[in-house]
Scaffold this active site. Sequence first.
Site, PDB file in Angstrom:
ATOM      1  N   THR A  97      73.613  54.915  43.060  1.00 27.50           N
ATOM      2  CA  THR A  97      72.741  53.936  43.704  1.00 27.50           C
ATOM      3  C   THR A  97      73.059  52.583  43.073  1.00 27.50           C
ATOM      4  O   THR A  97      72.749  52.338  41.907  1.00 27.50           O
ATOM      5  CB  THR A  97      71.262  54.288  43.506  1.00 27.50           C
ATOM      6  OG1 THR A  97      70.989  55.537  44.158  1.00 27.50           O
ATOM      7  CG2 THR A  97      70.364  53.218  44.104  1.00 27.50           C
ATOM      8  N   LYS A 172      69.451  53.246  51.087  1.00 27.16           N
ATOM      9  CA  LYS A 172      68.844  53.810  49.876  1.00 27.16           C
ATOM     10  C   LYS A 172      67.758  52.877  49.339  1.00 27.16           C
ATOM     11  O   LYS A 172      66.732  53.333  48.830  1.00 27.16           O
ATOM     12  CB  LYS A 172      69.920  54.038  48.813  1.00 27.16           C
ATOM     13  CG  LYS A 172      69.379  54.637  47.501  1.00 27.16           C
ATOM     14  CD  LYS A 172      68.736  56.006  47.703  1.00 27.16           C
ATOM     15  CE  LYS A 172      68.112  56.548  46.408  1.00 27.16           C
ATOM     16  NZ  LYS A 172      69.115  57.003  45.437  1.00 27.16           N
ATOM     17  N   LYS A 240      65.345  50.562  38.018  1.00 28.24           N
ATOM     18  CA  LYS A 240      66.692  50.039  38.259  1.00 28.24           C
ATOM     19  C   LYS A 240      66.952  49.910  39.752  1.00 28.24           C
ATOM     20  O   LYS A 240      67.445  48.881  40.237  1.00 28.24           O
ATOM     21  CB  LYS A 240      67.731  50.956  37.605  1.00 28.24           C
ATOM     22  CG  LYS A 240      69.183  50.488  37.733  1.00 28.24           C
ATOM     23  CD  LYS A 240      69.909  51.081  38.933  1.00 28.24           C
ATOM     24  CE  LYS A 240      70.168  52.552  38.784  1.00 28.24           C
ATOM     25  NZ  LYS A 240      70.990  53.086  39.915  1.00 28.24           N
TER      26      LYS A 240
END
Length: 288
Positions: A97, A172, A240
Site C-alpha cells: 500500500t 485502496k 501510514k
Amino acid sequence: MKKVAFIGLGVMGYPMAGHLVKAGFEVCVYNRSTEKAKAWSEEFSGRYEETPAAAAKGCDIVFCCVGNDDDVRSVVLGDEGILVGMHEGAILVDHTTASAELALELDVITKSQSKHFLDAPVSGGQAGAENGVLTVMVGGEPSVYEQAKPVMDAFARFTQLMGEAGSGQLAKMVNQICIAGVVQGLAEAFTFAENAGLNPDLLVETISKGAAGSWQMENRYKTMFAGEYDFGFAVDWMRKDLAIAFAEAKKNGTELPVTKLVDGYYEEVQAMGGNRWDTSSLIARFKK
C-alpha cells in the site's frame, strides 16, 4: 508463467508467497531478514536469494509487498534491486500500500526498460493472506493484468482492474477511508450497547442481518467487546495508509473530516501503547 519471485515476507507476504508454492509455481523469495527467508524456504520448499535482483532473475512475475514508498524504491530501484534482475517482458506486481505517485513513477521506469508494472494493493488483512482470500485492487494495462491474474488467484478471492497505473492505490485509499469510519462507528455503538446492558451476541446476530451489517461487525465484535486487539491490521499501518490518503485528498481537493477525526483517535490509541493493536482497538479509548 511458472517461475515467480516474492520480495518481502512480512505478515502478508509470507503466507502469500506460500500460497504460490501450493498453487504449483516455482517460487524464489527475498526478505531483508535472511533468517526469515530461510525459514520460509524450509516451510514451503522454495528458494531464497540474498538480493532482490537475484530473486527476480529468470522470473516471469515478481511480486513485492513491503512497508512504504521508500521501501519499494529501495527493493525495486536499488543497485541490487528487482529491476536489475528482471528480464524484458517480465511483470512487476507491487502489493504494497503506497502512493499513486510512486505507481506512476514505476510504470514509466518499467516501460522504459521493456518491462511491465501493476500496482496491486490488497485488502483482507493477515487472516485474508493466511487463508488465501485477499481482495486485490489493480492499476495497469489490461493485457498485463490478464497475464498476472491467474497467478494472483493463488492468494486472492477477488481481483479487479481499476484502471491505469495508480488506480489500484487510489482504490485502496478509498478502502481505508471506509474502514476508518466503520470501525469508529462500531466502537461507539458497542460501547453504547455495553453501557445499556445488551447481550452482544444477540445484538450482533440481529443487527448484522440489516443495514448495519458489515465484515468488521461480524468478524471483530467478539474481540472488541472482550478488549482483545491482536487479530489483524496494525494501527501503525493504518495511520501510514491514511497519511497517503490525506496527501492524495489534498491534491484532488477532497475534504475528509471524519477520517481525520478517526486518525486522531488512532493517534490516541498509539499513545496508549497500541501501535501494534489491530484497527478495531478504537474501542479501547472508551475503556480507559
